[in-house]
Design a protein around this motif. Structure first.
Motif, PDB file in Angstrom:
ATOM      1  N   ARG A  34     -13.545  -4.157  13.912  1.00  0.00           N
ATOM      2  CA  ARG A  34     -12.410  -4.964  14.135  1.00  0.00           C
ATOM      3  C   ARG A  34     -11.716  -5.314  12.777  1.00  0.00           C
ATOM      4  NH1 ARG A  34     -13.394 -10.556  17.160  1.00  0.00           N
ATOM      5  NH2 ARG A  34     -13.644  -8.980  18.779  1.00  0.00           N
ATOM      6  N   ARG A  35     -12.352  -5.391  11.637  1.00  0.00           N
ATOM      7  CA  ARG A  35     -11.678  -5.641  10.244  1.00  0.00           C
ATOM      8  C   ARG A  35     -10.563  -4.706   9.789  1.00  0.00           C
ATOM      9  NH1 ARG A  35     -15.354  -6.753   4.812  1.00  0.00           N
ATOM     10  NH2 ARG A  35     -15.581  -8.768   5.907  1.00  0.00           N
ATOM     11  N   TRP A  36     -11.027  -3.262  10.129  1.00  0.00           N
ATOM     12  CA  TRP A  36     -10.155  -2.037   9.721  1.00  0.00           C
ATOM     13  C   TRP A  36      -8.960  -2.053  10.811  1.00  0.00           C
ATOM     14  CZ3 TRP A  36     -10.529  -1.047   5.111  1.00  0.00           C
ATOM     15  CH2 TRP A  36     -11.845  -1.178   4.213  1.00  0.00           C
ATOM     16  N   TRP A  37      -9.215  -2.634  12.199  1.00  0.00           N
ATOM     17  CA  TRP A  37      -8.113  -2.402  12.935  1.00  0.00           C
ATOM     18  C   TRP A  37      -6.906  -3.269  12.531  1.00  0.00           C
ATOM     19  CZ3 TRP A  37      -6.665   1.356  16.007  1.00  0.00           C
ATOM     20  CH2 TRP A  37      -7.448   2.147  16.485  1.00  0.00           C
ATOM     21  N   PHE A  38      -7.731  -4.649  12.253  1.00  0.00           N
ATOM     22  CA  PHE A  38      -6.691  -5.742  11.709  1.00  0.00           C
ATOM     23  C   PHE A  38      -5.991  -5.208  10.532  1.00  0.00           C
ATOM     24  CE2 PHE A  38      -8.885  -9.534  13.862  1.00  0.00           C
ATOM     25  CZ  PHE A  38      -8.496  -8.929  15.105  1.00  0.00           C
ATOM     26  N   ALA A  39      -6.567  -4.487   9.649  1.00  0.00           N
ATOM     27  CA  ALA A  39      -6.145  -4.320   8.246  1.00  0.00           C
ATOM     28  C   ALA A  39      -4.851  -3.311   8.611  1.00  0.00           C
ATOM     29  CB  ALA A  39      -7.206  -3.348   7.333  1.00  0.00           C
ATOM     30  N   LEU A  44       0.755  -2.022   8.788  1.00  0.00           N
ATOM     31  CA  LEU A  44       1.912  -1.389   9.401  1.00  0.00           C
ATOM     32  C   LEU A  44       3.164  -2.455   9.837  1.00  0.00           C
ATOM     33  CD1 LEU A  44       0.015   0.535  12.184  1.00  0.00           C
ATOM     34  CD2 LEU A  44       1.570   1.467  10.229  1.00  0.00           C
ATOM     35  N   LYS A  45       2.795  -3.939   9.737  1.00  0.00           N
ATOM     36  CA  LYS A  45       3.855  -4.941   9.727  1.00  0.00           C
ATOM     37  C   LYS A  45       4.485  -5.055   8.663  1.00  0.00           C
ATOM     38  CE  LYS A  45       1.843  -6.969  13.950  1.00  0.00           C
ATOM     39  NZ  LYS A  45       0.954  -8.336  14.482  1.00  0.00           N
ATOM     40  N   VAL A  46       4.027  -4.700   7.337  1.00  0.00           N
ATOM     41  CA  VAL A  46       4.708  -5.051   6.104  1.00  0.00           C
ATOM     42  C   VAL A  46       6.298  -4.269   6.301  1.00  0.00           C
ATOM     43  CG1 VAL A  46       4.719  -4.569   3.712  1.00  0.00           C
ATOM     44  CG2 VAL A  46       2.580  -4.929   4.779  1.00  0.00           C
ATOM     45  N   PRO A  47       6.440  -3.376   6.774  1.00  0.00           N
ATOM     46  CA  PRO A  47       7.932  -3.199   6.576  1.00  0.00           C
ATOM     47  C   PRO A  47       8.725  -4.160   7.323  1.00  0.00           C
ATOM     48  CG  PRO A  47       6.797  -1.053   7.050  1.00  0.00           C
ATOM     49  CD  PRO A  47       5.869  -2.503   7.080  1.00  0.00           C
ATOM     50  N   VAL A  48       8.298  -4.717   8.587  1.00  0.00           N
ATOM     51  CA  VAL A  48       8.927  -5.631   9.299  1.00  0.00           C
ATOM     52  C   VAL A  48       9.283  -7.111   8.436  1.00  0.00           C
ATOM     53  CG1 VAL A  48       9.147  -6.924  11.518  1.00  0.00           C
ATOM     54  CG2 VAL A  48       8.291  -4.571  11.439  1.00  0.00           C
ATOM     55  N   LEU A  74      -9.960  -2.929   0.496  1.00  0.00           N
ATOM     56  CA  LEU A  74      -8.990  -3.793   1.134  1.00  0.00           C
ATOM     57  C   LEU A  74      -8.106  -4.473   0.083  1.00  0.00           C
ATOM     58  CD1 LEU A  74     -10.789  -5.758   3.726  1.00  0.00           C
ATOM     59  CD2 LEU A  74      -9.401  -4.105   4.344  1.00  0.00           C
ATOM     60  N   ARG A  75      -8.490  -4.639  -1.027  1.00  0.00           N
ATOM     61  CA  ARG A  75      -7.512  -5.327  -1.945  1.00  0.00           C
ATOM     62  C   ARG A  75      -6.692  -4.250  -2.738  1.00  0.00           C
ATOM     63  NH1 ARG A  75      -8.725 -10.110  -4.782  1.00  0.00           N
ATOM     64  NH2 ARG A  75     -10.615 -10.973  -4.106  1.00  0.00           N
ATOM     65  N   ILE A  76      -7.223  -2.751  -2.558  1.00  0.00           N
ATOM     66  CA  ILE A  76      -6.302  -1.780  -3.168  1.00  0.00           C
ATOM     67  C   ILE A  76      -5.369  -1.544  -1.975  1.00  0.00           C
ATOM     68  CG2 ILE A  76      -6.145   0.665  -3.633  1.00  0.00           C
ATOM     69  CD1 ILE A  76      -8.999   0.374  -4.873  1.00  0.00           C
ATOM     70  N   LEU A  77      -5.552  -1.421  -0.794  1.00  0.00           N
ATOM     71  CA  LEU A  77      -4.749  -1.066   0.280  1.00  0.00           C
ATOM     72  C   LEU A  77      -3.757  -2.260   0.458  1.00  0.00           C
ATOM     73  CD1 LEU A  77      -4.097   0.390   2.977  1.00  0.00           C
ATOM     74  CD2 LEU A  77      -5.519  -0.975   4.043  1.00  0.00           C
ATOM     75  N   LEU A  78      -4.050  -3.578   0.303  1.00  0.00           N
ATOM     76  CA  LEU A  78      -3.004  -4.485   0.082  1.00  0.00           C
ATOM     77  C   LEU A  78      -2.051  -4.507  -0.780  1.00  0.00           C
ATOM     78  CD1 LEU A  78      -5.278  -7.568   1.632  1.00  0.00           C
ATOM     79  CD2 LEU A  78      -3.712  -5.991   2.968  1.00  0.00           C
ATOM     80  N   ALA A  79      -2.772  -4.031  -2.065  1.00  0.00           N
ATOM     81  CA  ALA A  79      -1.929  -4.053  -3.409  1.00  0.00           C
ATOM     82  C   ALA A  79      -0.692  -3.069  -3.132  1.00  0.00           C
ATOM     83  CB  ALA A  79      -2.624  -3.787  -4.450  1.00  0.00           C
ATOM     84  N   VAL A  80      -1.133  -1.973  -2.517  1.00  0.00           N
ATOM     85  CA  VAL A  80      -0.096  -0.875  -2.341  1.00  0.00           C
ATOM     86  C   VAL A  80       0.876  -1.368  -1.188  1.00  0.00           C
ATOM     87  CG1 VAL A  80       0.320   1.425  -1.683  1.00  0.00           C
ATOM     88  CG2 VAL A  80      -1.771   0.889  -3.049  1.00  0.00           C
ATOM     89  N   ALA A  81       0.345  -1.828  -0.079  1.00  0.00           N
ATOM     90  CA  ALA A  81       1.201  -2.246   0.964  1.00  0.00           C
ATOM     91  C   ALA A  81       2.612  -3.462   0.420  1.00  0.00           C
ATOM     92  CB  ALA A  81       0.768  -2.656   2.101  1.00  0.00           C
ATOM     93  N   ALA A  82       1.903  -4.347  -0.486  1.00  0.00           N
ATOM     94  CA  ALA A  82       2.802  -5.355  -0.730  1.00  0.00           C
ATOM     95  C   ALA A  82       4.007  -5.027  -1.747  1.00  0.00           C
ATOM     96  CB  ALA A  82       1.648  -6.251  -1.712  1.00  0.00           C
ATOM     97  N   ARG A  83       3.757  -3.572  -2.234  1.00  0.00           N
ATOM     98  CA  ARG A  83       5.017  -3.295  -3.117  1.00  0.00           C
ATOM     99  C   ARG A  83       6.324  -3.138  -2.258  1.00  0.00           C
ATOM    100  NH1 ARG A  83       3.605  -3.653  -8.026  1.00  0.00           N
ATOM    101  NH2 ARG A  83       5.328  -2.208  -8.701  1.00  0.00           N
ATOM    102  N   LEU A  84       6.104  -2.994  -1.034  1.00  0.00           N
ATOM    103  CA  LEU A  84       7.460  -2.888  -0.124  1.00  0.00           C
ATOM    104  C   LEU A  84       7.994  -4.518  -0.158  1.00  0.00           C
ATOM    105  CD1 LEU A  84       6.571  -0.806   2.906  1.00  0.00           C
ATOM    106  CD2 LEU A  84       7.692  -0.381   1.000  1.00  0.00           C
TER     107      LEU A  84
END
Length: 264
Positions: free
Chosen positions: A42-47, A52-56, A8-18
Motif C-alpha cells: 500500500r505504501r508504494w501504491w500511495f507513493a 503522479l499528482k505533483v504536476p497537478v 521515498l525521500r529520494i523519490l519525493l525530492a525528485v518529484a518536488a523539483r516541479l
C-alpha cells in the motif's frame, strides 16, 4: 533510516523539483509523513499516487501566483524547445537534408520570443509602464525574440542599398546577442542566479556579436586579408555550445519558477 524511507525521500525530492521552491520542503515533509504511516504494498501504491499528482499540484501553485508563473513556464518551454530544435537540426542534417536542417537551425532562435517578452515587458512594468516603455518593450521583443527574421526583412527592404543595406542587416541581426549580453550583465550584477549561468549568457551573446562583426569586417575590409574573418570563426566555435547550455539551463530554471533569471 531504512532503505524504504531513503528511497521515498529520494523519490519525493525528485518529484518536488516541479513545485515552486517555497512549497517544496513542506510538501516533502507532509508527503513523507503520510507515506511512512502506511506499510507494505500500500505504501508504494500511495507513493506512486502522490508523485503522479505533483504536476497537478504544480499547476495549482502557478495559478495562485497570477500570470507571471505561467509566463515563466512558457518562456522556459520556448528556450528548451529552441535547444532541442538546434540539436535536432545539427544531428539530423544528413537525413533531412542540409537545406531543411539550415531552416530549422535558423528558425530555432524564435523559441526565445516568450523569454524576451517576459523580460522586456516585466521590466517596463516595474519601471512604471507608459506608452513609450511598452512600445520599447515590443520593439525589443520583436528584435531580439524572433531570431534572424527581422534581419531578413530588413535585407529584403534594403535590396540595392549595397554597403548601407548590408550594414543595416547586420546591425539588426546583432539585437538578439546584444539583448543576451545586457540581460546576463544585469543578472551577474544582481547576483540573482548562478554566476555560471550569467557568464554563459554573456559568452553566447558576445560570441554571436563576434560572428556578425567578423562577417562585416570580412565583407567591408576584405583588403586586409582573411585574418579579419577570425572573429567569426572563434565566435561560432563559442556560440553553439554556450548558447545550447545557457538555453537549457535558463529554460529549466524558468520551468521551475525561478523567474529572476530574466525579470529581476
Amino acid at each position: 533510516m531504512s532503505a524504504s524511507e531513503s528511497t521515498l525521500r529520494i523519490l519525493l525530492a525528485v518529484a518536488a523539483r516541479l513545485l515552486p521552491r517555497a512549497a517544496r520542503a513542506r510538501w516533502r515533509e507532509e508527503a513523507l509523513a503520510d507515506l511512512l504511516a502506511t506499510s507494505g504494498r500500500r505504501r508504494w501504491w500511495f507513493a506512486a499516487d502522490v508523485v503522479l499528482k505533483v504536476p497537478v499540484l504544480a499547476v495549482a501553485h502557478r495559478a495562485a501566483g497570477g500570470w507571471r508563473p505561467w509566463a515563466g513556464m512558457l518562456a522556459g518551454t520556448g528556450l528548451v524547445a529552441a535547444v532541442v530544435t538546434i540539436v535536432g537540426a545539427l544531428v539530423s542534417a544528413s537525413v533531412i537534408g542540409e537545406d531543411t536542417a539550415e531552416f530549422w537551425f535558423l528558425f530555432a532562435p524564435c523559441g526565445m520570443l516568450p523569454a524576451v517578452a517576459l523580460s522586456a515587458f516585466d521590466r517596463a512594468r516595474r519601471r512604471g509602464g507608459g506608452a513609450a516603455r511598452w512600445l520599447a518593450a515590443t520593439a525589443v521583443t520583436v528584435g531580439a525574440g524572433t531570431g534572424p527574421i527581422p534581419a531578413g526583412l530588413v535585407g529584403l527592404a534594403t535590396t540595392g542599398w549595397s554597403t548601407a543595406g548590408f550594414t543595416l542587416v547586420l546591425m539588426t541581426a546583432s539585437v538578439p546577442g546584444g539583448w543576451l549580453v545586457l540581460t546576463s550583465v544585469r543578472s551577474f550584477r544582481a547576483r540573482n542566479s548562478p554566476i555560471g549561468l550569467a557568464v554563459l549568457g554573456g559568452v553566447a551573446g558576445g560570441s554571436s556579436l563576434a560572428v556578425i562583426a567578423g562577417v562585416w569586417a570580412d565583407e567591408m575590409l576584405s583588403g586586409f586579408g582573411a585574418i579579419l574573418g577570425l572573429p567569426s570563426v572563434l565566435g561560432l566555435v563559442l556560440f553553439v555550445p554556450s548558447m545550447l547550455v545557457w538555453g537549457l539551463w535558463a529554460g529549466i530554471r524558468l520551468l521551475r519558477g525561478d523567474l529572476v533569471v530574466l525579470t529581476a
